[in-house]
Design a protein around this motif. Structure first.
Motif, PDB file in Angstrom:
ATOM      1  N   SER A 210       0.889  -1.176  -0.226  1.00 30.39           N
ATOM      2  CA  SER A 210      -0.063  -0.160  -0.035  1.00 30.39           C
ATOM      3  C   SER A 210       1.014   1.281  -0.013  1.00 30.39           C
ATOM      4  O   SER A 210       1.860   1.152   0.667  1.00 30.39           O
ATOM      5  CB  SER A 210      -0.675   0.024   1.357  1.00 30.39           C
ATOM      6  OG  SER A 210      -1.463   1.273   1.360  1.00 30.39           O
ATOM      7  N   VAL A 211       0.236   2.437  -0.507  1.00 31.07           N
ATOM      8  CA  VAL A 211       0.871   3.496  -0.434  1.00 31.07           C
ATOM      9  C   VAL A 211       1.217   4.097   0.980  1.00 31.07           C
ATOM     10  O   VAL A 211       2.246   4.764   1.390  1.00 31.07           O
ATOM     11  CB  VAL A 211       0.251   4.670  -1.315  1.00 31.07           C
ATOM     12  CG1 VAL A 211      -1.078   5.047  -0.464  1.00 31.07           C
ATOM     13  CG2 VAL A 211       0.749   6.040  -1.244  1.00 31.07           C
ATOM     14  N   VAL A 212       0.483   3.493   1.770  1.00 31.32           N
ATOM     15  CA  VAL A 212       0.654   3.833   3.307  1.00 31.32           C
ATOM     16  C   VAL A 212       1.779   3.113   3.904  1.00 31.32           C
ATOM     17  O   VAL A 212       2.206   3.461   4.795  1.00 31.32           O
ATOM     18  CB  VAL A 212      -0.517   3.479   4.152  1.00 31.32           C
ATOM     19  CG1 VAL A 212      -0.572   3.163   5.621  1.00 31.32           C
ATOM     20  CG2 VAL A 212      -2.044   4.143   3.609  1.00 31.32           C
TER      21      VAL A 212
ATOM     22  N   GLY B 103       3.297   6.194   5.550  1.00 35.57           N
ATOM     23  CA  GLY B 103       2.563   6.215   6.749  1.00 35.57           C
ATOM     24  C   GLY B 103       1.236   6.802   6.600  1.00 35.57           C
ATOM     25  O   GLY B 103       0.778   7.452   5.623  1.00 35.57           O
ATOM     26  N   ASN B 104       0.401   6.552   7.452  1.00 37.12           N
ATOM     27  CA  ASN B 104      -0.984   7.167   7.466  1.00 37.12           C
ATOM     28  C   ASN B 104      -1.592   7.366   8.935  1.00 37.12           C
ATOM     29  O   ASN B 104      -1.506   6.366   9.696  1.00 37.12           O
ATOM     30  CB  ASN B 104      -1.962   6.418   6.653  1.00 37.12           C
ATOM     31  CG  ASN B 104      -3.130   7.066   6.417  1.00 37.12           C
ATOM     32  OD1 ASN B 104      -3.255   8.498   5.990  1.00 37.12           O
ATOM     33  ND2 ASN B 104      -4.153   6.624   6.015  1.00 37.12           N
ATOM     34  N   TYR B 105      -2.004   8.488   9.252  1.00 35.57           N
ATOM     35  CA  TYR B 105      -2.744   8.767  10.624  1.00 35.57           C
ATOM     36  C   TYR B 105      -3.579   7.423  10.863  1.00 35.57           C
ATOM     37  O   TYR B 105      -4.620   7.061  10.156  1.00 35.57           O
ATOM     38  CB  TYR B 105      -3.318   9.944  10.688  1.00 35.57           C
ATOM     39  CG  TYR B 105      -3.897  10.304  11.960  1.00 35.57           C
ATOM     40  CD1 TYR B 105      -3.048  11.314  12.796  1.00 35.57           C
ATOM     41  CD2 TYR B 105      -5.127  10.044  12.500  1.00 35.57           C
ATOM     42  CE1 TYR B 105      -3.335  11.977  13.982  1.00 35.57           C
ATOM     43  CE2 TYR B 105      -5.539  10.673  13.815  1.00 35.57           C
ATOM     44  CZ  TYR B 105      -4.860  11.447  14.503  1.00 35.57           C
ATOM     45  OH  TYR B 105      -5.173  11.758  15.634  1.00 35.57           O
ATOM     46  N   GLY B 106      -3.361   6.951  12.140  1.00 39.66           N
ATOM     47  CA  GLY B 106      -4.364   6.080  12.711  1.00 39.66           C
ATOM     48  C   GLY B 106      -3.972   4.466  12.271  1.00 39.66           C
ATOM     49  O   GLY B 106      -4.751   3.630  12.415  1.00 39.66           O
TER      50      GLY B 106
ATOM     51  N   LYS C 105       2.715  -3.179   5.905  1.00 34.90           N
ATOM     52  CA  LYS C 105       2.891  -2.835   4.394  1.00 34.90           C
ATOM     53  C   LYS C 105       4.296  -2.356   4.128  1.00 34.90           C
ATOM     54  O   LYS C 105       4.792  -2.617   2.772  1.00 34.90           O
ATOM     55  CB  LYS C 105       1.762  -1.699   3.821  1.00 34.90           C
ATOM     56  CG  LYS C 105       0.523  -2.249   4.250  1.00 34.90           C
ATOM     57  CD  LYS C 105       0.035  -3.401   3.004  1.00 34.90           C
ATOM     58  CE  LYS C 105      -1.251  -3.991   3.329  1.00 34.90           C
ATOM     59  NZ  LYS C 105      -1.644  -4.988   2.345  1.00 34.90           N
ATOM     60  N   SER C 106       4.973  -1.895   4.827  1.00 33.64           N
ATOM     61  CA  SER C 106       6.273  -1.601   4.566  1.00 33.64           C
ATOM     62  C   SER C 106       7.156  -2.845   4.720  1.00 33.64           C
ATOM     63  O   SER C 106       7.992  -2.952   3.953  1.00 33.64           O
ATOM     64  CB  SER C 106       7.267  -0.712   5.763  1.00 33.64           C
ATOM     65  OG  SER C 106       6.332   0.431   5.764  1.00 33.64           O
TER      66      SER C 106
ATOM     67  N   ALA D 117       2.590  11.955  -3.592  1.00 28.99           N
ATOM     68  CA  ALA D 117       4.207  12.285  -3.160  1.00 28.99           C
ATOM     69  C   ALA D 117       4.559  11.862  -1.945  1.00 28.99           C
ATOM     70  O   ALA D 117       3.719  11.935  -1.018  1.00 28.99           O
ATOM     71  CB  ALA D 117       4.540  13.580  -3.531  1.00 28.99           C
ATOM     72  N   TRP D 118       5.865  11.464  -1.643  1.00 29.93           N
ATOM     73  CA  TRP D 118       6.263  11.414  -0.195  1.00 29.93           C
ATOM     74  C   TRP D 118       6.337  12.397   0.569  1.00 29.93           C
ATOM     75  O   TRP D 118       6.674  13.271   0.176  1.00 29.93           O
ATOM     76  CB  TRP D 118       7.436  10.547  -0.437  1.00 29.93           C
ATOM     77  CG  TRP D 118       7.427   9.208  -1.008  1.00 29.93           C
ATOM     78  CD1 TRP D 118       6.917   8.809  -2.043  1.00 29.93           C
ATOM     79  CD2 TRP D 118       8.091   8.111  -0.403  1.00 29.93           C
ATOM     80  NE1 TRP D 118       7.258   7.460  -2.354  1.00 29.93           N
ATOM     81  CE2 TRP D 118       7.939   6.819  -1.444  1.00 29.93           C
ATOM     82  CE3 TRP D 118       8.879   7.798   0.830  1.00 29.93           C
ATOM     83  CZ2 TRP D 118       8.474   5.800  -0.905  1.00 29.93           C
ATOM     84  CZ3 TRP D 118       9.329   6.554   0.894  1.00 29.93           C
ATOM     85  CH2 TRP D 118       8.882   5.348   0.255  1.00 29.93           C
TER      86      TRP D 118
END
Ligand code: NAP
Length: 247
Positions: A142-144, A148-151, A159-160, A246-247
């Motif tokens: 995932s792009v997350v 990263g993504n809040y929550g 996913k990393s 974008a990152w």
């Protein structure tokens, strides 16, 4: 190019991105195993839709966290289809909470499905992928995992984690002519995205240069290419399909 009589296993293919990938691979001529955990009727519907492409397709229930069930699924696939050429590790879940609210069980469950499931399925089909003339391991991250993504501390971590796994397996597969790659979809219209509150969806949309969420077909066609014989010189890659985020 149509790729007759090769077999692909797609985990979590009863709906969403997995079902889209299953459709794409069937259209390319692959026989397809539609793995799922609970949604028997939906998985049956997906498989019968795929058979209209003239390929063999079957729904197969197995919780990817259950090693025994996954091993049984692998035995049954090999018995029915003889070879497995492509494994798409797509099954994944979210349990979203800020880190302050997140309990260890929320962490463990997401790790167990998203990473443990990838381990179990790759382990079960590894010899088949290795033996295949154009074996393909494709992991859906995932792009997350990149941003990263809040929550989503638990989800983003899993996913990393898929990146390191993919790059390592790519090295270990390299001598066999088989490849391993990772696709990182952006936010995609599926039941998983529907769980995100409308207000948060709007905020996400503002961050997507192409000004729309992905459709499952946007992701599936990239997986279809990676599964093809023509993609044989691509391995160990992490490929973004995210509308330009974008990152
Ligand atoms: P979804 O609509 O929630 O579908 C998830 C699928 O995974 C279902 O078929 C479900 O099967 C299956 N599944 C869940 N737990 C399982 C388990 N333990 N064993 C076997 N199957 C299991 O999800 P999606 O949005 O299509 O996401 C698919 C993949 O893409 C996930 O890995 C996700 O992280 C990734 N992704 C999604 C987005 C997005 O915005 N949607 C973005 C980036 C990456 P049942 O219905 O039978 O339980």
């Amino acid at each position: 190019m149509r790729d007759p009589r090769r077999t692909a296993v797609v985990t979590g293919a009863s709906r969403g991105i997995g079902a889209g990938i299953a459709r794409e691979l069937a259209a390319a001529g692959f026989n397809v195993v539609v793995n799922y955990r609970t949604a028997t009727d939906r998985a049956r519907d997906v498989a019968s839709e795929l058979r209209e492409e003239g390929v063999d397709a079957r729904p197969l229930q197995a919780d990817v966290t259950d090693r025994e069930a996954v091993a049984q699924m692998a035995d049954s696939v090999v018995e029915d289809f003889e070879t497995v050429d492509v494994l798409v590790n797509n099954a994944g879940i979210t349990i979203d909470k800020t880190f302050r609210e997140m309990e260890r069980q929320d962490w463990d469950r997401v790790v167990d499905v998203n990473l443990g499931g990838m381990f179990n399925c790759t382990k079960a089909f590894y010899d088949e992928i290795t033996a295949a003339e154009h074996g393909r391991l494709i992991n859906i991250s995932s792009v997350v995992g990149e941003q990263g993504n809040y929550g989503q501390a638990n989800y983003a971590t899993t996913k990393s984690g898929m990146f390191g796994f993919t790059r390592t397996i790519a090295l270990e597969l390299a001598g066999t002519g088989s490849t391993a790659n990772c696709v990182t979809p952006g936010f995609t219209r599926t039941p998983m995205l529907e769980k995100v509150p409308e207000r948060v969806q709007q905020k996400i949309l503002e961050r997507i240069p192409l000004e729309r969420f992905a459709e499952v077909e946007d992701v599936a066609c990239v997986v279809g290419f990676l599964a093809s014989e023509e993609a044989g010189y691509m391995t160990g890659q992490v490929i973004g399909v995210n509308g330009g985020m974008a990152w």
